[in-house]
Write a protein that holds these residues in place. Structure first.
Motif, PDB file in Angstrom:
ATOM      1  N   GLY A  68       0.797  -1.220   0.000  1.00  0.00           N
ATOM      2  CA  GLY A  68       0.000   0.000   0.000  1.00  0.00           C
ATOM      3  C   GLY A  68       0.828   1.268   0.000  1.00  0.00           C
ATOM      4  N   LYS A  69       2.090   1.176   0.446  1.00  0.00           N
ATOM      5  CA  LYS A  69       2.949   2.355   0.536  1.00  0.00           C
ATOM      6  C   LYS A  69       4.019   2.413  -0.548  1.00  0.00           C
ATOM      7  CE  LYS A  69       2.626   2.867   5.584  1.00  0.00           C
ATOM      8  NZ  LYS A  69       3.427   2.947   6.836  1.00  0.00           N
ATOM      9  N   SER A  70       4.191   1.335  -1.302  1.00  0.00           N
ATOM     10  CA  SER A  70       5.320   1.233  -2.218  1.00  0.00           C
ATOM     11  C   SER A  70       5.048   1.899  -3.562  1.00  0.00           C
ATOM     12  CB  SER A  70       5.672  -0.240  -2.450  1.00  0.00           C
ATOM     13  OG  SER A  70       6.660  -0.374  -3.448  1.00  0.00           O
ATOM     14  N   ALA A  71       5.968   2.772  -3.964  1.00  0.00           N
ATOM     15  CA  ALA A  71       5.886   3.371  -5.296  1.00  0.00           C
ATOM     16  C   ALA A  71       6.316   2.365  -6.364  1.00  0.00           C
ATOM     17  CB  ALA A  71       6.776   4.612  -5.358  1.00  0.00           C
ATOM     18  N   ILE A  72       7.249   1.500  -6.015  1.00  0.00           N
ATOM     19  CA  ILE A  72       7.729   0.493  -6.962  1.00  0.00           C
ATOM     20  C   ILE A  72       6.621  -0.480  -7.340  1.00  0.00           C
ATOM     21  CG2 ILE A  72       9.319  -1.458  -7.227  1.00  0.00           C
ATOM     22  CD1 ILE A  72      11.310   0.029  -5.501  1.00  0.00           C
ATOM     23  N   LEU A  73       5.806  -0.852  -6.356  1.00  0.00           N
ATOM     24  CA  LEU A  73       4.743  -1.827  -6.590  1.00  0.00           C
ATOM     25  C   LEU A  73       3.444  -1.194  -7.068  1.00  0.00           C
ATOM     26  CD1 LEU A  73       5.278  -4.121  -3.464  1.00  0.00           C
ATOM     27  CD2 LEU A  73       6.010  -4.544  -5.815  1.00  0.00           C
ATOM     28  N   ARG A  74       3.413   0.120  -7.204  1.00  0.00           N
ATOM     29  CA  ARG A  74       2.188   0.807  -7.601  1.00  0.00           C
ATOM     30  C   ARG A  74       1.622   0.312  -8.933  1.00  0.00           C
ATOM     31  NH1 ARG A  74      -1.836   2.799  -5.185  1.00  0.00           N
ATOM     32  NH2 ARG A  74      -0.293   3.495  -3.652  1.00  0.00           N
ATOM     33  N   PRO A  75       2.454   0.070  -9.974  1.00  0.00           N
ATOM     34  CA  PRO A  75       1.884  -0.435 -11.233  1.00  0.00           C
ATOM     35  C   PRO A  75       1.156  -1.767 -11.074  1.00  0.00           C
ATOM     36  CG  PRO A  75       4.088   0.409 -11.599  1.00  0.00           C
ATOM     37  CD  PRO A  75       3.888   0.381 -10.111  1.00  0.00           C
ATOM     38  N   ILE A  76       1.693  -2.651 -10.231  1.00  0.00           N
ATOM     39  CA  ILE A  76       1.022  -3.931  -9.978  1.00  0.00           C
ATOM     40  C   ILE A  76      -0.224  -3.704  -9.138  1.00  0.00           C
ATOM     41  CG2 ILE A  76       1.283  -6.232  -8.978  1.00  0.00           C
ATOM     42  CD1 ILE A  76       4.275  -6.000  -9.431  1.00  0.00           C
ATOM     43  N   PHE A  77      -0.098  -2.839  -8.155  1.00  0.00           N
ATOM     44  CA  PHE A  77      -1.214  -2.494  -7.271  1.00  0.00           C
ATOM     45  C   PHE A  77      -2.411  -2.000  -8.088  1.00  0.00           C
ATOM     46  CE2 PHE A  77      -3.693   0.254  -4.574  1.00  0.00           C
ATOM     47  CZ  PHE A  77      -3.618  -0.297  -3.295  1.00  0.00           C
ATOM     48  N   ASP A  78      -2.147  -1.171  -9.094  1.00  0.00           N
ATOM     49  CA  ASP A  78      -3.217  -0.549  -9.877  1.00  0.00           C
ATOM     50  C   ASP A  78      -3.906  -1.514 -10.834  1.00  0.00           C
ATOM     51  OD1 ASP A  78      -2.780   1.852  -8.621  1.00  0.00           O
ATOM     52  OD2 ASP A  78      -1.446   2.640 -10.179  1.00  0.00           O
ATOM     53  N   LEU A  79      -3.364  -2.712 -11.004  1.00  0.00           N
ATOM     54  CA  LEU A  79      -4.000  -3.700 -11.867  1.00  0.00           C
ATOM     55  C   LEU A  79      -5.257  -4.292 -11.239  1.00  0.00           C
ATOM     56  CD1 LEU A  79      -0.872  -5.677 -13.153  1.00  0.00           C
ATOM     57  CD2 LEU A  79      -2.230  -3.997 -14.425  1.00  0.00           C
ATOM     58  N   PHE A  80      -5.397  -4.125  -9.928  1.00  0.00           N
ATOM     59  CA  PHE A  80      -6.506  -4.716  -9.194  1.00  0.00           C
ATOM     60  C   PHE A  80      -7.469  -3.628  -8.718  1.00  0.00           C
ATOM     61  CE2 PHE A  80      -2.746  -7.368  -8.648  1.00  0.00           C
ATOM     62  CZ  PHE A  80      -3.225  -8.616  -9.025  1.00  0.00           C
ATOM     63  N   PRO A  81      -8.706  -4.007  -8.387  1.00  0.00           N
ATOM     64  CA  PRO A  81      -9.622  -3.029  -7.792  1.00  0.00           C
ATOM     65  C   PRO A  81      -8.988  -2.378  -6.570  1.00  0.00           C
ATOM     66  CG  PRO A  81     -10.785  -5.052  -8.333  1.00  0.00           C
ATOM     67  CD  PRO A  81      -9.328  -5.329  -8.567  1.00  0.00           C
ATOM     68  N   LYS A  82      -9.307  -1.120  -6.340  1.00  0.00           N
ATOM     69  CA  LYS A  82      -8.619  -0.330  -5.317  1.00  0.00           C
ATOM     70  C   LYS A  82      -8.617  -0.995  -3.948  1.00  0.00           C
ATOM     71  CE  LYS A  82      -8.379   4.323  -3.373  1.00  0.00           C
ATOM     72  NZ  LYS A  82      -8.951   5.694  -3.389  1.00  0.00           N
ATOM     73  N   LYS A  83      -9.763  -1.521  -3.528  1.00  0.00           N
ATOM     74  CA  LYS A  83      -9.854  -2.106  -2.197  1.00  0.00           C
ATOM     75  C   LYS A  83      -9.124  -3.445  -2.094  1.00  0.00           C
ATOM     76  CE  LYS A  83     -14.210   0.096  -0.855  1.00  0.00           C
ATOM     77  NZ  LYS A  83     -15.605  -0.120  -0.382  1.00  0.00           N
ATOM     78  N   MET A  84      -8.851  -4.062  -3.248  1.00  0.00           N
ATOM     79  CA  MET A  84      -8.202  -5.369  -3.246  1.00  0.00           C
ATOM     80  C   MET A  84      -6.748  -5.303  -3.682  1.00  0.00           C
ATOM     81  SD  MET A  84     -10.292  -7.578  -2.112  1.00  0.00           S
ATOM     82  CE  MET A  84      -9.395  -9.044  -2.602  1.00  0.00           C
ATOM     83  N   GLY A  85      -6.271  -4.118  -4.047  1.00  0.00           N
ATOM     84  CA  GLY A  85      -4.928  -4.000  -4.592  1.00  0.00           C
ATOM     85  C   GLY A  85      -3.844  -4.489  -3.658  1.00  0.00           C
ATOM     86  N   ALA A  86      -3.839  -3.983  -2.427  1.00  0.00           N
ATOM     87  CA  ALA A  86      -2.787  -4.351  -1.474  1.00  0.00           C
ATOM     88  C   ALA A  86      -2.855  -5.826  -1.107  1.00  0.00           C
ATOM     89  CB  ALA A  86      -2.901  -3.485  -0.217  1.00  0.00           C
ATOM     90  N   VAL A  87      -4.067  -6.329  -0.897  1.00  0.00           N
ATOM     91  CA  VAL A  87      -4.225  -7.744  -0.541  1.00  0.00           C
ATOM     92  C   VAL A  87      -3.788  -8.634  -1.695  1.00  0.00           C
ATOM     93  CG1 VAL A  87      -5.877  -9.537   0.093  1.00  0.00           C
ATOM     94  CG2 VAL A  87      -6.080  -7.256   1.090  1.00  0.00           C
ATOM     95  N   SER A  88      -4.138  -8.252  -2.916  1.00  0.00           N
ATOM     96  CA  SER A  88      -3.759  -9.045  -4.087  1.00  0.00           C
ATOM     97  C   SER A  88      -2.249  -9.096  -4.253  1.00  0.00           C
ATOM     98  CB  SER A  88      -4.406  -8.455  -5.349  1.00  0.00           C
ATOM     99  OG  SER A  88      -5.813  -8.468  -5.258  1.00  0.00           O
ATOM    100  N   VAL A  89      -1.594  -7.950  -4.089  1.00  0.00           N
ATOM    101  CA  VAL A  89      -0.131  -7.918  -4.175  1.00  0.00           C
ATOM    102  C   VAL A  89       0.483  -8.754  -3.058  1.00  0.00           C
ATOM    103  CG1 VAL A  89       1.908  -6.440  -4.026  1.00  0.00           C
ATOM    104  CG2 VAL A  89      -0.079  -5.688  -5.337  1.00  0.00           C
ATOM    105  N   ALA A  90      -0.110  -8.686  -1.868  1.00  0.00           N
ATOM    106  CA  ALA A  90       0.395  -9.459  -0.732  1.00  0.00           C
ATOM    107  C   ALA A  90       0.305 -10.957  -1.004  1.00  0.00           C
ATOM    108  CB  ALA A  90      -0.387  -9.101   0.527  1.00  0.00           C
ATOM    109  N   LEU A  91      -0.817 -11.392  -1.547  1.00  0.00           N
ATOM    110  CA  LEU A  91      -0.983 -12.813  -1.857  1.00  0.00           C
ATOM    111  C   LEU A  91      -0.022 -13.254  -2.958  1.00  0.00           C
ATOM    112  CD1 LEU A  91      -4.876 -13.142  -1.690  1.00  0.00           C
ATOM    113  CD2 LEU A  91      -3.202 -13.980  -0.028  1.00  0.00           C
ATOM    114  N   LEU A  92       0.205 -12.387  -3.936  1.00  0.00           N
ATOM    115  CA  LEU A  92       1.173 -12.699  -4.987  1.00  0.00           C
ATOM    116  C   LEU A  92       2.584 -12.816  -4.413  1.00  0.00           C
ATOM    117  CD1 LEU A  92      -0.010 -10.431  -7.953  1.00  0.00           C
ATOM    118  CD2 LEU A  92      -0.074 -12.929  -7.841  1.00  0.00           C
TER     119      LEU A  92
END
Length: 231
Positions: free
Chosen positions: A186-210
């Protein structure tokens, strides 16, 4: 603060806002250790129950007691729980560090990378160490340390697929990975492109699971490489 009093608020989501109550760099060390132990048990027991129930005849064999139950409990308590506790301790400590103000200058993706590498290394080293001790103390693996070491790689190579009890230990550590990875993502600028691939509320959780899936894949691949080198 006693973890047992408020742990129910953390079970549904393991949200970082809740978890920060239990894991902070400013809290007494004894409380931190006890909270890690409690959450390690919370992470272990449901996964262990699934493992027991999905193996045909395993649950009934354990209910009959005797050597099967004693060996199972010994394996979980002397091998599984220490591995889970140590891996979770590192994960929760990194989470506490990430929440500290003096780490805000770093991109939080570094914490995920460090945790993934450490998680894989700890699983390999701790399993090898515990297997050797089991051979020496309990006569497991025919009492042979060489045999104990030789089964580490093939065992861990199948753990991500939940084919053995080491898979239980692997997924039991998800309880420490999620708060760290969700916060970092949720705080990472590096992971933001991956984060934005998912719905906003699920972005951080999706990246975490990945990220956790990546750790499981790395563990499997590393064990497979070791197995190939030894064959």
């Amino acid at each position: 603060m006693m973890v047992a009093e408020k742990v129910d608020c953390c079970l549904p989501t393991c949200q970082p806002a809740h978890m920060q109550r239990f894991f902070s760099t400013k809290m007494p060390g004894v409380n931190f250790v006890m909270n890690v132990l409690v959450f390690s048990l919370i992470g272990l027991l449901p996964v262990l129950l699934v493992y027991v129930m999905r193996a045909p005849g395993f649950a009934s064999a354990l209910m009959d007691g005797g050597p099967a139950l004693s060996r199972f409990l010994r394996q979980v308590l002397t091998n599984g729980l220490p591995v889970i506790f140590i891996v979770n301790y590192v994960g929760f400590f990194l989470f506490a560090m990430l929440k500290a103000k003096d780490t805000n200058s770093r991109d939080p993706a570094v914490f995920i990378l460090f945790d993934v590498i450490t998680r894989v290394a700890l699983f390999l080293v701790l399993h090898a160490f515990n297997y050797v001790l089991s051979a020496s103390w309990f006569g497991s693996f025919g009492g042979s340390r060489a045999t104990a070491l030789s089964v580490v790689a093939p065992t861990l190579a199948r753990s991500a697929l939940f084919e053995n009890i080491s898979g239980v230990y692997l997924y039991a550590t998800l309880v420490s990975a999620l708060p760290l990875y969700v916060t970092a993502a949720g705080k990472s600028a590096i992971l933001r492109p991956i984060f934005d691939l998912f719905p906003k509320k699920m972005g951080a959780v999706s990246v975490a699971l990945l990220a956790f899936l990546s750790a499981a894949v790395c563990l499997t691949a590393t064990a497979a490489v070791i197995l190939r080198l030894l064959s």
